[in-house]
Design an enzyme around this catalytic site. Structure first.
Site, PDB file in Angstrom:
ATOM      1  N   GLN A   1      46.381 -37.010  -1.996  1.00 27.53           N
ATOM      2  CA  GLN A   1      45.154 -37.604  -1.449  1.00 27.53           C
ATOM      3  C   GLN A   1      45.238 -37.852   0.062  1.00 27.53           C
ATOM      4  OE1 GLN A   1      42.911 -38.210  -4.277  1.00 27.53           O
ATOM      5  NE2 GLN A   1      44.650 -37.057  -5.076  1.00 27.53           N
TER       6      GLN A   1
ATOM      7  N   SER B   1      34.565 -44.635  -1.743  1.00 29.09           N
ATOM      8  CA  SER B   1      35.729 -44.656  -0.858  1.00 29.09           C
ATOM      9  C   SER B   1      35.386 -44.303   0.577  1.00 29.09           C
ATOM     10  CB  SER B   1      36.786 -43.676  -1.363  1.00 29.09           C
ATOM     11  OG  SER B   1      37.158 -44.009  -2.675  1.00 29.09           O
TER      12      SER B   1
ATOM     13  N   GLU C   1      33.259 -29.451  -2.800  1.00 26.50           N
ATOM     14  CA  GLU C   1      33.263 -29.642  -1.349  1.00 26.50           C
ATOM     15  C   GLU C   1      32.761 -28.430  -0.573  1.00 26.50           C
ATOM     16  OE1 GLU C   1      35.860 -30.313  -3.341  1.00 26.50           O
ATOM     17  OE2 GLU C   1      35.934 -32.501  -3.303  1.00 26.50           O
TER      18      GLU C   1
ATOM     19  N   ASP D   1      48.279 -43.804  -3.634  1.00 22.45           N
ATOM     20  CA  ASP D   1      47.751 -42.578  -4.241  1.00 22.45           C
ATOM     21  C   ASP D   1      48.634 -41.353  -3.977  1.00 22.45           C
ATOM     22  OD1 ASP D   1      45.630 -43.312  -5.777  1.00 22.45           O
ATOM     23  OD2 ASP D   1      44.117 -43.049  -4.207  1.00 22.45           O
TER      24      ASP D   1
ATOM     25  N   ARG E   1      36.849 -46.506   7.999  1.00 25.78           N
ATOM     26  CA  ARG E   1      35.863 -45.952   7.066  1.00 25.78           C
ATOM     27  C   ARG E   1      34.738 -46.966   6.835  1.00 25.78           C
ATOM     28  NH1 ARG E   1      38.185 -46.731   0.905  1.00 25.78           N
ATOM     29  NH2 ARG E   1      39.494 -48.525   1.337  1.00 25.78           N
TER      30      ARG E   1
ATOM     31  N   PHE F   1      40.539 -33.127   1.245  1.00 26.78           N
ATOM     32  CA  PHE F   1      39.635 -32.316   0.416  1.00 26.78           C
ATOM     33  C   PHE F   1      38.606 -31.587   1.274  1.00 26.78           C
ATOM     34  CE2 PHE F   1      40.443 -35.987  -2.684  1.00 26.78           C
ATOM     35  CZ  PHE F   1      41.648 -35.432  -3.081  1.00 26.78           C
TER      36      PHE F   1
ATOM     37  N   HIS G   1      40.628 -41.456   4.630  1.00 28.26           N
ATOM     38  CA  HIS G   1      41.940 -41.443   3.976  1.00 28.26           C
ATOM     39  C   HIS G   1      42.936 -40.554   4.713  1.00 28.26           C
ATOM     40  CE1 HIS G   1      39.500 -43.512   1.169  1.00 28.26           C
ATOM     41  NE2 HIS G   1      40.494 -43.739   0.339  1.00 28.26           N
TER      42      HIS G   1
END
Lengths: 314, 321
Positions: A117, A34, A55, A113, A7, A80, A105
């Site tokens: 997530q 993030s 989203e 988490d 990322r 998500f 993620h």
């Protein structure tokens, strides 16, 4: 050894590419800290859109921007983003819009988490959608090259990235080739050392697979390792070549064991009636909280666990 | 094509005169209007323009009935409620080129309530994007004209819609790109009332004002009906004006079948007000065909040949004045 999360590699690369390509747009859904888009947002505030925690609107707006000539990178956590599956189906896949979906993620590798997530079914979902290319790079350099490729490619792309830092696998002269498998460890020339198994891994677990193979080498067992950065379209020729030489293909991915890389490889084997064994090593169900290292032990993704898995197959 | 736009602009300019007058006291203005009517060619032009648009809408209503009857399925109710607005957009307001569908500076229209696509196909064909006869292939196996809009295949279609709630986000994205590029093209969008039950509509309701998209004009085709019944029974939307106003949109409420009112509302979306525009258009589902009007059964049902014949006869009788 240099360690970097893919990322982060994405965030740095996109900020750099946007200096020359004015059409690049980056969008967030309140996870910019993030998804590592901060540098881009700071350098190009006019081309950065914070869409808030919404989203569907993020994806739809990205589609609109692309229809008007922009190259939008819509970013959020993999779960998500791909959770808005039907929006992706219509506004991105069916429209064949030039949207780059960036899901960070990925997998249980995010750690503490926990399951809500973790992107664990995203590849399975997106693989059935036409037009979308699915990329999962395995280290910093490969991510840089994959992001560069995605900017220049006209069409929808899904980029699956890790939260956890990854060691470098590739050397400076590496050349990312879309749709081609990447042999990160060649098979031994000595037939006696091969035990009929080849490893096919993707994303963050490529390094662990490589390590497991290297440790086994010390015991006189030679297992080739293939890095699949392009999950769709899959390098069918490479899979067929491996199927000729090996009795078992062991696929390793931090994703549900249904629908991901393992399934994609199995489809090639079944389609060609090759009848060899494919062991699909992935997440059997949901993930949960824990340190990434402990979770990789628990779910058998550490190099020692992968080594055990290989030994059990031999 | 250029001459067409010039003439449109002149017309726009012309009907601005009486519209400004209408804002004043009606009684005070009426004698003035009468006088103007006798002297000003502008008013004559405005009336002529409205008449022209009404004639087009009337013709396209017949095509809507014909194509849905031929297809054997489709959505007449929401196509007939939308056609007057689409006619004004495509034959008066929007700058577009049928011979050059990808013209970068064109105004865009996104039909977010994709099931109303017979109305959109009708205005596109009438504009010259494809032959009128093509309309009769709607929904057939090898036809370009899918049951819901598809981008990149049919000239003039700007987005794939049909899954409700998504078209408005797409329209917002295009409007955002227009602003980024400093382009003058505007984005028009039509959403449905039933569609407004989708969460994504309200996500965009929240975001478009943040980006000050005053180049985005959204019509809400408020025909009060949806598949399972009346909108207020299924999931009431009211108070709509207050809701969209609270979301910081420039909101207008009009009769969506009154051509003059549609023109006037569109006129009020010009200029930089810093807010996106919502025009709540009160419409009648199945407008123009008595047995379809306000009858939920005609949301998604094709007329048989006899019913189509009756419907067309009724539409033909509509008086244009």
């Amino acid at each position: 050894m240099a360690l970097k999360a893919t990322r982060n590699s994405f965030g740095e690369t996109i900020a750099k590419l946007a200096e020359k390509n004015m059409q690049i747009v980056v969008m967030d859904a309140d996870l910019g800290k993030s998804t590592m888009t901060g540098e881009f947002a700071k350098k190009f505030p006019d081309r950065y859109f914070e869409m808030g925690i919404a989203e569907q609107n993020l994806i739809g707006t990205a589609a609109g921007l692309s229809l008007a000539g922009k190259i939008p990178f819509a970013t959020s956590f993999a779960c998500f983003l791909v959770g808005r599956y039907e929006t992706i189906r219509m506004s991105v896949s069916y429209s064949n819009s030039n949207v780059k979906l960036v899901g960070t993620h990925a997998g249980i590798g995010i750690g503490e988490d926990g399951n809500s997530q973790m992107g664990l079914e995203d590849i399975a979902l997106l693989r059935s959608l036409p037009n979308i290319a699915i990329l999962q790079p395995s280290d910093d350099l490969e991510t840089q090259q994959a992001v560069t490729w995605a900017v220049n490619y006209k069409g929808p792309v899904y980029l699956r990235l890790t939260r956890q830092k990854l060691p470098d696998i590739h050397k400076e002269n590496y050349n990312f080739q879309f749709g081609k498998g990447d042999l990160v460890k060649s098979p031994s020339q000595l037939k006696s050392k091969n035990k009929g198994i080849a490893l096919i891994a993707t994303g963050g677990v490529v390094y662990n697979s490589l390590q497991a193979s290297e440790e086994l080498e010390k015991d006189g067992i030679s297992i080739p390792v293939v890095n699949i950065h392009t999950i769709k379209p899959l390098d069918q020729d490479l899979i067929l070549t491996l199927a000729k030489d090996y009795k078992t293909l062991l696929t390793i991915e931090d994703h549900n064991s249904i629908g991901g890389l393992g399934s994609a490889v199995s489809e090639v084997i079944a389609d060609h009636g090759l009848g060899i064994k494919v062991v699909r090593h992935g997440i059997p169900g949901f993930g949960h909280s824990g340190s990434p290292e402990e979770l990789y032990e628990k779910f058998s993704f550490s190099s020692s666990k992968i080594k055990e898995l290989i030994r059990s197959i031999i | 094509m250029l001459s067409k736009f010039l003439s449109n602009d002149i017309l726009l300019f012309c009907y601005k005169i009486p519209l400004t007058l209408k804002k004043r006291n009606k009684k005070e203005v009426r004698p003035m209007m009468k006088e103007l009517k006798s002297t000003q060619p502008a008013l004559h032009l405005e009336e002529e323009e409205i008449k022209r648009l009404k004639e087009i809408a009337k013709e396209l209503r017949i095509w809507i009935i014909r194509m849905i009857q031929q297809a054997g399925s489709g959505h007449p109710g929401g196509s007939l409620s939308a056609i007057d607005i689409l006619t004004v957009l495509y034959f008066n307001t929007m700058r577009h080129r049928a011979q050059e569908p990808e013209w970068p500076l064109r105004d865009r229209f996104i039909l977010s309530k994709g099931h109303g696509v017979p109305a959109l196909y009708a205005v596109l064909a009438k504009s010259g994007y494809f032959p009128m006869e093509e309309l009769l292939t709607l929904r057939k196996t090898n036809s370009l004209l899918q049951g819901h809009p598809v981008v990149n295949t049919v000239p003039g279609i700007e987005a794939s819609t049909g899954s409700l709630g998504q078209g408005l986000s797409i329209a917002q994205g295009i409007a955002l790109a227009s602003k980024m590029d400093g382009s003058l093209y505007r984005v028009y969008c039509m959403i449905g009332d039933g569609e407004s039950q989708e969460g994504q509509i309200w996500e965009t309701a929240m975001s478009a004002p943040k980006f000050s998209l005053d180049n985005l004009v959204v019509f809400l085709d408020y025909n009060k009906g949806q598949i399972d019944g009346h909108v207020h029974q299924i999931m009431d939307l009211e108070p709509l004006v207050e809701k969209w106003t609270a979301f910081n949109w420039h909101v207008q409420e009009i009769d969506g079948h009154d051509i003059a009112k549609i023109l006037s509302a569109l006129d009020k979306t010009k200029g930089n007000v810093g807010k996106p525009h919502l025009i709540i258009a009160h419409t009648v589902k199945g407008k123009g065909v008595s047995f379809m009007e306000n009858n939920i059964d005609w949301h998604g049902k094709a007329p048989n040949p006899e019913e189509a014949e009756r419907a067309i006869k009724e539409i033909e009788k509509i008086e244009i004045n």
